[in-house]
Design a protein around this motif. Sequence first.
Motif, PDB file in Angstrom:
ATOM      1  N   ALA A  78     -77.772 -23.187 -44.232  1.00 44.95           N
ATOM      2  CA  ALA A  78     -78.188 -23.269 -42.827  1.00 44.95           C
ATOM      3  C   ALA A  78     -78.579 -21.908 -42.257  1.00 44.95           C
ATOM      4  O   ALA A  78     -79.549 -21.789 -41.518  1.00 44.95           O
ATOM      5  CB  ALA A  78     -77.074 -23.893 -41.988  1.00 44.95           C
ATOM      6  N   THR A 115     -78.033 -29.149 -37.810  1.00 47.02           N
ATOM      7  CA  THR A 115     -77.388 -27.873 -37.460  1.00 47.02           C
ATOM      8  C   THR A 115     -78.380 -26.953 -36.776  1.00 47.02           C
ATOM      9  O   THR A 115     -78.075 -26.332 -35.756  1.00 47.02           O
ATOM     10  CB  THR A 115     -76.809 -27.204 -38.730  1.00 47.02           C
ATOM     11  OG1 THR A 115     -75.840 -28.070 -39.305  1.00 47.02           O
ATOM     12  CG2 THR A 115     -76.184 -25.859 -38.412  1.00 47.02           C
ATOM     13  N   GLN A 119     -78.422 -25.273 -32.916  1.00 45.68           N
ATOM     14  CA  GLN A 119     -78.458 -23.826 -32.718  1.00 45.68           C
ATOM     15  C   GLN A 119     -79.702 -23.348 -31.969  1.00 45.68           C
ATOM     16  O   GLN A 119     -79.737 -22.217 -31.494  1.00 45.68           O
ATOM     17  CB  GLN A 119     -78.373 -23.120 -34.073  1.00 45.68           C
ATOM     18  CG  GLN A 119     -77.077 -23.377 -34.789  1.00 45.68           C
ATOM     19  CD  GLN A 119     -77.080 -22.881 -36.230  1.00 45.68           C
ATOM     20  OE1 GLN A 119     -78.129 -22.670 -36.833  1.00 45.68           O
ATOM     21  NE2 GLN A 119     -75.887 -22.731 -36.793  1.00 45.68           N
TER      22      GLN A 119
END
Length: 182
Positions: A78, A115, A119
């Motif tokens: 990630a 993810t 973010q």
Amino acid sequence: MHLTTLQKRGALTVPQTDRTTLHWTEGQLLLTTVIPPDTLCLRAIPEADTFWPRYTPEGGFPPMDLTMPATTGLWLPASALWHAQVNPDSPWRPIWQAMSRGMTTRRCDPTIVATWSDQMADVFPHLPRPEQARYLQTVCAWPGVDLPDRIFWLTVCDRWGQTGEPWSEVVWALRNAETATT
């Protein structure tokens, strides 16, 4: 551009004059999305080297773990995206560039895309959500990003950018819409 029956089957020709007007180079990859009810949107997919400079985090990068992820292996970590975005000298930059051209492939688990979506507001608080979604769509559309069910996830990115809903709600709604039609 409005869809025709032929275009709905997957055949699409863009005249050279239009390609020139839109500054699409020969061999440039295009991302196609359908805007209901029947409008086709074509957008050039930029390579990583021209993509990164367009997105500079204002006020520095938010405090998050930017430990250099291992560059080996089949799967994308990630933090590899943010490491390459923030650091021009990152060893991930040439890997992403190769993925953007389809010269190398890394697998991307859909949870990684989720993810990234979580973010985005921290990384690019100055960008409106539609632009954050465009960023995710571009990365997911690169030919070297091996994302299972890519069309579905590109649609999720698009819908997520058009709504104020959380990522998981958009996924849930689209999955339910899929099962209702099958």
